[in-house]
Design a protein around this motif. Structure first.
Motif, PDB file in Angstrom:
ATOM      1  N   SER A   1       0.858  -1.184   0.000  1.00  0.00           N
ATOM      2  CA  SER A   1       0.000   0.000   0.000  1.00  0.00           C
ATOM      3  C   SER A   1       0.892   1.231   0.000  1.00  0.00           C
ATOM      4  O   SER A   1       2.100   1.150   0.204  1.00  0.00           O
TER       5      SER A   1
ATOM      6  N   GLY B   1       1.222   3.715   2.029  1.00  0.00           N
ATOM      7  CA  GLY B   1       1.923   3.983   3.276  1.00  0.00           C
ATOM      8  C   GLY B   1       3.044   2.979   3.515  1.00  0.00           C
ATOM      9  O   GLY B   1       4.102   3.319   4.036  1.00  0.00           O
TER      10      GLY B   1
ATOM     11  N   SER C   1      -2.395   2.324   7.844  1.00  0.00           N
ATOM     12  CA  SER C   1      -1.831   2.162   6.503  1.00  0.00           C
ATOM     13  C   SER C   1      -1.785   0.684   6.171  1.00  0.00           C
ATOM     14  O   SER C   1      -1.358  -0.125   6.993  1.00  0.00           O
TER      15      SER C   1
ATOM     16  N   LYS D   1      -7.767   0.479   2.450  1.00  0.00           N
ATOM     17  CA  LYS D   1      -8.550   1.630   2.016  1.00  0.00           C
ATOM     18  C   LYS D   1      -8.494   1.804   0.505  1.00  0.00           C
ATOM     19  O   LYS D   1      -9.521   1.918  -0.176  1.00  0.00           O
ATOM     20  N   THR D   2      -7.271   1.814   0.011  1.00  0.00           N
ATOM     21  CA  THR D   2      -7.120   1.986  -1.432  1.00  0.00           C
ATOM     22  C   THR D   2      -7.792   0.840  -2.173  1.00  0.00           C
ATOM     23  O   THR D   2      -8.483   1.037  -3.175  1.00  0.00           O
ATOM     24  N   THR D   3      -7.599  -0.336  -1.661  1.00  0.00           N
ATOM     25  CA  THR D   3      -8.198  -1.505  -2.308  1.00  0.00           C
ATOM     26  C   THR D   3      -9.711  -1.355  -2.375  1.00  0.00           C
ATOM     27  O   THR D   3     -10.322  -1.626  -3.413  1.00  0.00           O
TER      28      THR D   3
HETATM   29  N1  LIG Z   1      -1.307  -6.089  -5.925  1.00  0.00           N
HETATM   30  C1  LIG Z   1      -1.174  -6.495  -4.668  1.00  0.00           C
HETATM   31  N2  LIG Z   1      -0.615  -7.694  -4.434  1.00  0.00           N
HETATM   32  C2  LIG Z   1      -0.455  -8.118  -3.159  1.00  0.00           C
HETATM   33  N3  LIG Z   1      -0.804  -7.435  -2.086  1.00  0.00           N
HETATM   34  C3  LIG Z   1      -1.370  -6.227  -2.248  1.00  0.00           C
HETATM   35  C4  LIG Z   1      -1.570  -5.694  -3.553  1.00  0.00           C
HETATM   36  N4  LIG Z   1      -2.145  -4.488  -3.434  1.00  0.00           N
HETATM   37  C5  LIG Z   1      -2.284  -4.275  -2.095  1.00  0.00           C
HETATM   38  N5  LIG Z   1      -1.821  -5.315  -1.383  1.00  0.00           N
HETATM   39  C6  LIG Z   1      -1.829  -5.459   0.063  1.00  0.00           C
HETATM   40  O1  LIG Z   1      -3.128  -5.233   0.490  1.00  0.00           O
HETATM   41  C7  LIG Z   1      -3.140  -4.514   1.714  1.00  0.00           C
HETATM   42  C8  LIG Z   1      -4.067  -3.305   1.577  1.00  0.00           C
HETATM   43  O2  LIG Z   1      -3.526  -2.381   0.691  1.00  0.00           O
HETATM   44  P1  LIG Z   1      -4.171  -0.946   0.403  1.00  0.00           P
HETATM   45  O3  LIG Z   1      -3.373  -0.336  -0.666  1.00  0.00           O
HETATM   46  O4  LIG Z   1      -5.599  -1.118   0.172  1.00  0.00           O
HETATM   47  O5  LIG Z   1      -3.922  -0.215   1.766  1.00  0.00           O
HETATM   48  P2  LIG Z   1      -4.306   1.248   2.180  1.00  0.00           P
HETATM   49  O6  LIG Z   1      -5.295   1.102   3.253  1.00  0.00           O
HETATM   50  O7  LIG Z   1      -4.667   2.037   1.020  1.00  0.00           O
HETATM   51  O8  LIG Z   1      -2.954   1.745   2.828  1.00  0.00           O
HETATM   52  P3  LIG Z   1      -2.229   3.176   2.681  1.00  0.00           P
HETATM   53  O9  LIG Z   1      -2.916   4.047   3.644  1.00  0.00           O
HETATM   54  O10 LIG Z   1      -0.874   2.858   3.145  1.00  0.00           O
HETATM   55  O11 LIG Z   1      -2.325   3.568   1.316  1.00  0.00           O
HETATM   56  C9  LIG Z   1      -1.712  -4.171   2.018  1.00  0.00           C
HETATM   57  O12 LIG Z   1      -1.226  -5.024   3.025  1.00  0.00           O
HETATM   58  C10 LIG Z   1      -0.978  -4.436   0.754  1.00  0.00           C
HETATM   59  O13 LIG Z   1       0.307  -4.923   1.039  1.00  0.00           O
END
Ligand SMILES: Nc1ncnc2c1ncn2[C@@H]1O[C@H](COP(=O)(O)OP(=O)(O)OP(=O)(O)O)[C@@H](O)[C@H]1O
Ligand SMILES: Nc1ncnc2c1ncn2[C@@H]1O[C@H](COP(=O)(O)OP(=O)(O)OP(=O)(O)O)[C@@H](O)[C@H]1O
Ligand SMILES: [Mg+2]
Ligand SMILES: [Mg+2]
Ligand code: NI
Lengths: 313, 296, 499, 555
Positions: free
Chosen positions: D167, D169, D331, D335-337
């Motif tokens: 992610s 962060g 982080s 969230k992004t997902t």
């Molecule tokens: N393409 C991918 N392959 C494997 N794992 C992934 C992939 N994309 C995201 N992840 C994992 O999924 C989890 C959630 O990621 P996400 O990007 O949604 O987090 P986030 O809440 O947006 O965090 P941040 O605030 O840091 O951006 C993380 O542990 C990340 O390592």
């Protein structure tokens, strides 16, 4: 990965069937008659007809096709019309020289082209860059047969350092093998060195502007590592593709080199067979090539996945 | 104080692409030089009928292998034909051949590569077919095509272009595979861009760099492949000179009459040099990260 | 152990000297096989495998006694049975053989050492036929092999000649090797062309195929090979003054360029057009273009080649400066309507490459509508057998080169075939010629033969069955340290007459 | 780093004198950095704050000697590192210093990591060049320790991940770990916490603080977050348009600002007041998420390198028409997902997304296209969401033109948008790499708004903006919501911003929504332990302790 390999190898079967059919049709479309080529230009029509009947060439194309396919299904590539030898046998004896030549050429190409391309990209627009590019351009504007001829003239005939022609398998000793391979390798790889130098430079230039290159530099990574570890790998996909494609082009493109240096390889085999309309040999060799190409391209695709974890199939 | 720092750019409309292109060419000496060279070579080839003082097919067997003379400026070949006229006409044919081959193979290869790289479902079947096509040697195609269509330029173009197509398709596909997941592609898809436009606007440009290299290579390769076909005995008929056939016909006389190989060779080298330099300069222009560099 | 490495002009693939008439197979066959009779340097048949022979007074029965101790390479003795089978297979295929068989009642072998030929009618050319030097030649091979139908090429090479073929080393199109046959018994006579004693010149002969002549020449200069069969005229300057290389012609006028017109289709179905075309041709142009060096070529109007004892210049115009005005007038007179003339041009045979262009230029000059069509030799071979009009894939002019050996006799010379549609390509129909050829076959008197030959030549130039385009000498190049003293003939022969 | 190898120097670690960096033609102004002088002493943390695009990042690149060659040129001035002039140092010298004596955390971690190298290897690489004496095992231990220090979960498996699998962060923390590897004398951190949730941020700040205590490091810290400044800065430098407008000790600058721009900035700080006016709950939600799950599995031949992440595990929520739903959380909590699934950029492995009651997964053809128009996303990684080869203008116009808008009208709308995000119209003719981080973020918002979407998913959309611009953008979003009834999913780590803008807040942790409710409830009366922790970790707490009575957010 294993799954990919298996799927690909299975997928190779229809490819090879299509290739087989296309080649079969192309050959029958091309006029020319193996009977005539064999019997010579003074044979009478009756003789030709008798020979054709003997070879089964008087049957309808469909029958011939089915018969060939039937044999193929049993792993039989047939026998040469001219020499009556099994096609597999012919390919086997011719393969060594061609592979040796291709391996040497690819080795030399990679050893030369990648560093040169990296240098040219790194020193973009410098004198070195322009120099390398100019030589590269020359590299692919001189026909292979002229290069080969000049090399022989200088190194074999005038200086008497190297043999003019022929092939010595590794079994004859490395020295003899290398002596026979040196000039053909140089001749053959020139074009590919030029091409791969340029593609390396072009795709590296694409990458060198990226932020992660800056990060690597900020870590105090030496330029060599920045270029070869960080940038080159990110630039690798087109390079690998071209190397793979070059390999396939090389295997089929060795004909001229084989002719000039009198190396009895598969390239020459196929040309001779085409010119003599030795159908089974042409068909068999091309099938064999297509299998090799499927393999080479499989390797390229596998290397994509290894090179770039983001790539999914 | 440099004057170019205008407070802001004209807002009316961005300058037309054509104008931008033209100004780019004029500013870059390499680009300008290579373009001029290319145009000169093309011009003298197109003007071959006007420039040549002899019929390129007219033989004077008694006057074979003559060095440069007031009558034959570049000397004669092994059949006593005027080399200058042959090089001019040969240049015309070879340029046409190279242009057509690279055009056809790039367009077809690009389309196939884009489709195979972008659409997961197409990838496997299309690329397998490409593998197959790659395996069919150009020589066999040439033989078959010549017999079907005669030894003419269309046949040659197709016979040489077909094996190039899968190579270009592979190259393009490789690049597409590595950019198709880029966030900017996603972003564009997300703003409702039709797939074709996504391919055209966002994916294809990343392939340009390697493609320019490959295309200039195909250009050169087309001319040389034709020469090799000539060398193996499958070239154009004798009345149609091409740079390749002139070179391959001249090879046995390299020691006695080197000009037969050298003259078309130099023409060819200049031609390829010009195409390449232009291609390189073009790619530098097309890449925004380099294009702004030299401007102040 | 002495080894000689030789380079022939083409790759050896077909091993059967009856099946094909390829020159490369002929060269190969001379290492391995022998014939009953053989031509000497003067072109006269001499006994070879035959010890002695008897002709019955009416000349209708010939009894041949084989030499004692003759052995095949597989160790079996040569017997009359083998001879009968071999002659039979050969005559199935060869034109002269067919003529001979037509005149023959039966051939039989009463005992192992004897062969009897019973003729129905006199056949003056019997010994010439049995000594026929060009393919298909009546080489003698074991009966079990000779029993193979002639439509099937044999792959087992067993002869009785001075060299044994090493089958294990054979790579079609690449290399072949031969070793001295220990049980070979050379004749006592001195060697003379194909005839006489044959002393193997080396213990081992290795045949390497070098497809590119330039490479072959370089390899010879570099000492990698010892013999190059055919040095293209354009490469000869490179060998002049080269160390350890001898350059020697096979003889004078060893080869000839020829042109055939298609008698079945317009415009050359009209004899007047053929004559007009003939009048426009000029040998010097062909020879200059294809050979280049005037020292190497000869203007030659003889339809039987200038190497033939019956050579003559009767009727030939193309050896002189052409009379274009006359040619144009002839063409006009013929009523030529602008029908398209298609010249077949082989792209993969450099030795014939220039002919089409020269012809095209000459015919265009007199106002003919000419098109050169280029193709590879294999295509050309299929193409030239087509009798269709040019619009449907037919042709008008076919040009090639012959070894003089093939042309020397009116019987073997295919260009003089006047049988029409069943004959040699071009399908010239000339009953007079056929009649003359028949007479020639029956005639055994040399003077009369010469007369017939001249009559044939005259007829040829009147009706234009074919046009000789000039002769030249073929050159071999070799390492004199190893190959000096090789028997001279029109074909490379790797034996010498004396020790 | 070993104390004996460090040259004993009493002078400042970093000393910049009259630095001028030239911009290429067509830029915002003539100099990206204009006559900048500043120093960073040992054991000192200097914060640079200032306008987005004011030259902060360019200054730091200049220090590292990493200005893009031929584009940005150092025209005059001097840079001294520990007393040594490195302005025109050779490559060799710089290579030895970089990573070892000075290190930098780049602003955009998304693009700053090598996409083809596992993150662990990228950190280990620093030791390869500067800690040659270290054994392989020791390096591994150090890498794991570093990853742990920046609070990355499961360092043993995470070290084998590729950047794209992390992610935002997480990547940022990898960058930080990399910079801290050799514990260099000078650490330049360019907005290192923009993508971090408050707890991670607190950890990073603590780390930096500790570090300077242990070694005599100096830190140059670029940020726009005044709470962070208040918490860690010894001195503050304020920049505007390439110039330093004010500098002094933290207390001086924060409490007695001299320059009007500084005052303006301080005034624009988000206050953490809840501004979102409560909504009339409509009958049908605009968007509904049911039990959404997303699992990433990375394949590898080696068991130890395999990673399985449940980025989303059973997420259910609803978005009403005209509502702004804030998503905050750790982080890497997904969230992004979640945002990407909503925008149809990712296909969830389980669960449903419903728009107007219809499942989104099955949309095809025209319906899918119209969904594109209705739902727009502002990417967390603005740089890579712009095609590097296309001028910004083309990118902005692409969406509306796709839906048949008139070119002239699009152009006026573009100009208006640029104005709204306070960007110069000249931006249209520039390429993405020619902007500062904050500028790109604004352009990214502009692009989404160009489409006039019904639902806007903004992923850390204002994280890289200085507070005054941020305030302006937030106003903009608010007014759009009010005027057009746009629903918004607002992903942020900045709780104050969330509080200001959102009706409701969802708190996420490890792929699950641990708490969801009206903004005030979540912040003032957090129910879950994690939410409480989150609220407690908001920086600047110490300073704001006294005033905590009415709101935890006021500084
Ligand atoms: N393409 C991918 N392959 C494997 N794992 C992934 C992939 N994309 C995201 N992840 C994992 O999924 C989890 C959630 O990621 P996400 O990007 O949604 O987090 P986030 O809440 O947006 O965090 P941040 O605030 O840091 O951006 C993380 O542990 C990340 O390592
Ligand atoms: N490669 C470049 N080409 C042209 N202009 C550039 C380039 N990089 C930066 N700029 C310009 O230089 C100015 C300073 O940029 P810089 O990145 O230092 O801003 P910043 O203070 O870091 O802003 P932010 O807080 O938004 O990151 C900006 O106006 C930007 O547009
Ligand atoms: Mg910045
Ligand atoms: Mg995120
Ligand atoms: Ni330390």
């Amino acid at each position: 990965m294993l799954e990919l390999v298996l799927k690909r190898l299975l997928a190779a079967i229809p490819v090879m069937l299509i290739v087989a059919t296309v080649v079969f049709l192309l050959l029958r479309l091309a006029p020319g008659d193996p009977a005539r080529v064999m019997a010579g230009d003074m044979a009478s029509e009756e003789t030709i007809a008798a020979i054709r009947a003997e070879m089964g060439l008087d049957q309808s194309i469909a029958t011939q096709y089915l018969r060939w396919m039937g044999a193929l299904a049993q792993g039989d590539l047939g026998h040469s019309i001219q020499s009556k030898l099994p096609v597999t046998e012919l390919i086997k004896t011719r393969l060594g020289p061609t592979f040796a030549l291709a391996a040497w050429a690819i080795g030399l190409t990679i050893a030369l082209a990648i560093p040169l391309g990296v240098l040219a990209a790194w020193r973009h627009r410098s004198l070195a860059d322009r120099g390398i590019m100019a030589v590269a351009v020359l590299g692919f504007s001189v026909p292979v047969f002229v290069v080969g001829y000049v090399l022989i003239l200088v190194f074999s005939v005038k200086l008497n350092w190297l043999p003019v022609q022929g092939y010595a398998p590794l079994a004859d000793g490395l020295a003899a093998h290398a002596a026979h391979m040196l000039l053909p390798t140089l001749t053959l790889s020139m074009v590919f060195v030029a091409l791969i130098t340029r593609i390396t430079r072009a795709s590296l230039l694409d990458v060198l502007g990226e932020d992660f290159v800056r990060t690597a530099r900020a870590k105090g990574v030496t330029e060599r590592y920045v270029l070869f570890r960080h940038a080159l790998r990110n630039a690798a996909i087109p390079i690998v593709t071209i190397v793979g494609v070059a390999l396939t082009a090389l295997i089929s493109g060795v004909v001229v080199t084989e002719t000039i240096f009198n190396i009895a390889g598969v390239g020459r085999l196929i040309v001779d067979a085409v010119l003599a309309r030795d159908y089974p040999v042409v068909q068999g060799t091309i099938l064999f090539f297509s299998f090799i190409y499927v393999l080479v391209n499989l390797l390229i695709d596998m290397s994509y996945v290894l090179l770039d974890p983001r790539i999914r199939y | 104080m440099p004057s170019s720092i205008a407070p802001s750019l004209p807002l009316a409309a961005p300058p037309s692409r054509l104008r931008q292109g033209a100004s780019a060419v004029l500013q870059d000496p390499v680009m300008l030089g290579s373009l001029v060279l290319l145009l000169v070579l093309v011009a003298i080839s197109v003007g071959a009928p006007l420039l040549a003082q002899h019929d390129p097919a007219a033989l004077t067997p008694r006057a074979r292998l003559q060095p440069s003379s007031p009558v034959y400026w570049l000397g004669t070949d092994s059949l006593g034909r005027d080399l200058l006229s042959r090089v001019l006409y040969g240049g015309r044919l070879s340029i046409t051949l190279a242009a057509l081959v690279s055009l056809i193979s790039v367009i077809v290869g690009l389309a196939i590569g884009l489709a195979a790289g972008y659409f997961r479902k197409l990838d496997a079947p299309v690329m397998r077919v490409m593998d197959g096509v790659m395996a069919i040697p150009g020589l066999l195609l040439a033989v078959a095509m010549v017999s079907l269509g005669g030894a003419n330029i269309a046949t040659m173009v197709i016979a040489i272009a077909i094996p190039e197509v899968p190579r270009i398709a592979r190259l393009v596909r490789g690049v597409v595979l590595s950019v198709r997941e880029a966030p900017y592609v996603e972003a564009s898809v997300g703003s409702g861009t039709p797939t074709l436009k996504v391919l055209w606007r966002h994916i294809m440009p990343s392939t340009i760099n390697p493609l320019v290299v490959q295309a200039t290579f195909v250009c050169a390769a087309a001319i040389l492949t034709e020469a090799v076909l000539g060398f193996l005995g499958l070239g154009f008929p004798p009345e149609i000179p091409s740079l390749g056939t002139i070179i391959s016909e001249g090879r046995p006389f390299f020691q006695r009459a080197p000009w037969i190989v050298l003259c078309p060779g130099i023409f060819l080298a200049l031609l390829i040099l010009a195409v390449n330099m232009f291609g390189d300069a073009l790619r530098d222009r097309l890449d925004p990260r380099f294009s702004r560099k030299n401007k102040v | 152990q002495s080894t000689v490495k030789i380079v022939f002009q083409a790759p050896l693939r077909v091993l059967d000297p009856v099946f094909t008439n390829a020159y490369i197979t002929r060269n190969h066959a001379y290492l391995v096989y022998e014939t009953l009779f053989a031509l000497d340097a003067a072109g006269k048949p001499q006994p070879a495998m035959v010890e002695s022979w008897k002709e019955s007074p009416d000349k209708l029965s010939v009894t041949l006694t084989l030499r004692k101790g003759l052995k095949f390479h597989d160790g079996t003795p040569v017997t009359g049975e083998d001879v009968v089978a071999s002659l039979k297979r050969w005559s199935d295929r060869d034109a002269v053989g067919q003529r001979m068989m037509a005149a023959t009642a039966k051939i039989e072998s009463p005992d192992a050492a004897t062969v009897v030929i019973q003729l129905k009618q006199p056949f003056g050319l019997l010994f010439e036929a049995l000594a026929k030097p060009n393919l298909p030649a009546p080489f003698i091979m074991p009966k079990r092999i000779a029993a193979t139908p002639v439509s099937q090429a044999i792959t087992e090479v067993v002869g009785s000649g001075p060299y044994r073929f090493v089958a294990a080393n054979f790579q079609p199109g690449v290399k072949a090797s031969y070793v001295k046959f220990a049980d070979y018994l050379p004749r006592a006579e001195p060697s003379s062309a194909f005839a006489g004693g044959k002393l193997a010149i080396a213990d081992r002969i290795e045949l390497v195929n070098i497809p590119d002549s330039q490479t072959a020449i370089n390899a010879l200069r570099n000492g990698e090979v010892d013999f190059v069969e055919d040095v293209p005229p354009d490469l000869m300057p490179q060998l002049e003054g080269a160390k350890n290389v001898a350059l020697k012609p096979y003889g004078k006028s060893t080869n000839m360029f020829t042109m055939k017109m298609n008698w079945l289709q317009p415009p050359f179905n009209n004899v007047k057009v053929r004559r007009a075309a003939l009048a426009a041709l000029n040998q010097t142009d062909y020879l200059d273009a294809q050979i280049g060096d005037a020292k190497l070529y000869q203007l030659c109007g003889a339809v039987l080649s200038c190497a033939s004892p019956y050579a003559s210049e009767e009727g030939a115009t193309q050896t002189k400066k052409p009379d274009m005005a006359r040619a144009k007038a002839l063409l006009k007179e013929s009523g030529y309507d602008g029908a398209k003339v298609v010249i077949l041009h082989p792209t993969d045979l450099a030795t014939l490459g220039a002919l089409a262009s020269v012809t095209a230029q000459a015919l265009k000059e007199i106002g003919m509508n000419v098109e050169i069509q280029s193709m590879d030799w294999a295509t050309l071979l299929s193409r030239y057998s087509k009798k269709d009009p040019v619009a449907q894939g037919g042709w008008s002019i076919f040009q090639t080169g012959f070894a003089s050996l093939d042309l020397m006799s009116p019987l073997t010379n295919p260009n003089l075939d006047g049988r029409g549609e069943t004959g040699y390509v071009g399908w010239a129909k000339s009953e007079e010629t056929e009649k003359l050829r028949g007479q020639f076959a029956e005639e055994s008197d040399v003077a009369k033969k010469k007369q017939i030959a001249i009559a044939i030549q005259k007829l040829n130039y009147e009706q234009v069955l074919f046009v000789p385009l000039g002769s030249y000498s073929k050159f071999k190049a070799y390492n004199p340290a190893k190959l000096e003293g090789m028997t001279e003939a029109l074909v490379p022969l790797f034996w010498s007459g004396k020790k | 780093m070993n104390a004996t190898t460090r040259p004993a120097s009493t002078g400042p670690i970093l000393d910049i004198r009259h630095l001028k960096v030239r911009l290429p033609g067509g830029g915002d102004r003539r100099y990206a950095v204009d006559d900048v002088s500043l120093t960073v002493a040992a054991r000192e943390i200097v914060c640079i704050v200032g306008e987005s695009g004011s030259g902060k990042s360019v200054t730091s690149s200049a220090i590292m000697g990493l200005l893009p060659k031929g584009v940005l040129t150092l025209e005059s001035g001097q840079i001294l590192l520990a007393g040594r002039d490195i302005t025109h140092a050779g490559l060799d010298t710089l290579q030895k210093l970089r990573g070892d004596r000075m290190a930098m955390v780049f602003q955009e971690p998304m693009t700053a990591l090598n996409p083809l190298m596992r993150v662990g290897e990228q950190i280990a690489e620093v030791f390869e060049f500067h800690g040659k004496a270290l054994e392989r095992d020791a390096v591994r231990q150090r890498v794991l320790a570093l990853l742990g220090d920046v609070r990355l979960p499961h360092p043993e498996t995470l070290q084998h991940a590729y950047p794209h699998q992390l992610s935002g962060g997480q990547r940022q923390r990898v960058m930080i770990a990399m910079a801290l590897a050799m514990e260099p004398g000078l650490i330049i951190a360019d907005e290192p916490t923009t993508a971090l949730d408050v707890t991670s941020q607190a950890q990073v700040l603590r780390l930096l603080n500790e570090l300077r205590g242990r070694h005599d490091n100096g830190v140059l810290f670029i940020t726009h977050d005044f709470d962070v400044v208040a918490e860690i800065a010894d001195r503050v430098v304020v920049m505007q348009s390439g110039r330093i407008v004010e500098q002094g000790t933290a207390a001086e600058v924060l409490h007695h600002p001299q320059h009007p721009y500084t005052r303006q900035l301080l005034d624009a700080r988000p206050r953490g007041d809840f501004r979102a006016v409560a909504l009339q709950t409509a009958a049908a939600p605009a968007l509904e998420v049911r039990d959404l799950g997303m699992r990433f599995e990375t394949k590898s031949i080696f068991q130890s390198k395999r990673r399985r992440v449940d980025a989303l595990a059973g997420v259910s929520l609803q978005l009403a028409r005209g509502e702004t739903l804030g998503i905050v959380g750790e982080s890497g909590s997904g969230k992004t997902t979640l945002g990407r699934c909503l925008a149809r950029f990712a296909v969830p492995t389980s669960g449903d997304i419903l728009i107007d009651g219809a499942p989104v997964g099955g949309l095809t053809g025209a319906a899918a296209r119209s969904y594109c128009k209705r739902v727009q996303m502002v990417f967390q990684d603005p740089f890579r969401s712009f095609n590097p080869r296309r001028r910004i203008g083309l990118t902005l116009a692409e969406g509306p033109l796709n839906f048949g808008a008139d070119a002239a009208e699009v152009r006026t709308r573009m100009l208006k948008m640029l104005e709204l995000v306070s960007m110069d119209p000249g931006a249209l003719d520039r390429f993405p790499h020619e902007f500062s981080g904050g500028q790109r973020q604004r352009l990214s918002i502009a692009r989404a708004l160009m489409m006039e979407p019904e639902i806007l998913i903004a992923d850390e959309a204002v994280s890289a903006l200085d507070v005054s611009v941020q305030a302006q953008i937030l106003d903009l979003l608010e007014s759009i919501r009010e005027r057009l009834g746009v629903s918004m999913v607002f992903i942020t780590h900045d709780l104050r911003v969330a509080a200001r803008l959102c009706h409701r807040i969802a708190v996420m942790q490890r792929g699950q929504v641990v708490e969801i409710g009206p903004a005030q409830d979540v912040f003032l009366r957090p129910a879950s332990a994690y939410a409480r922790e989150l609220v407690a970790a908001i920086p600047g707490q110490a300073a704001a302790h006294a005033a905590a009575a009415q709101s935890p957010f006021t500084a």
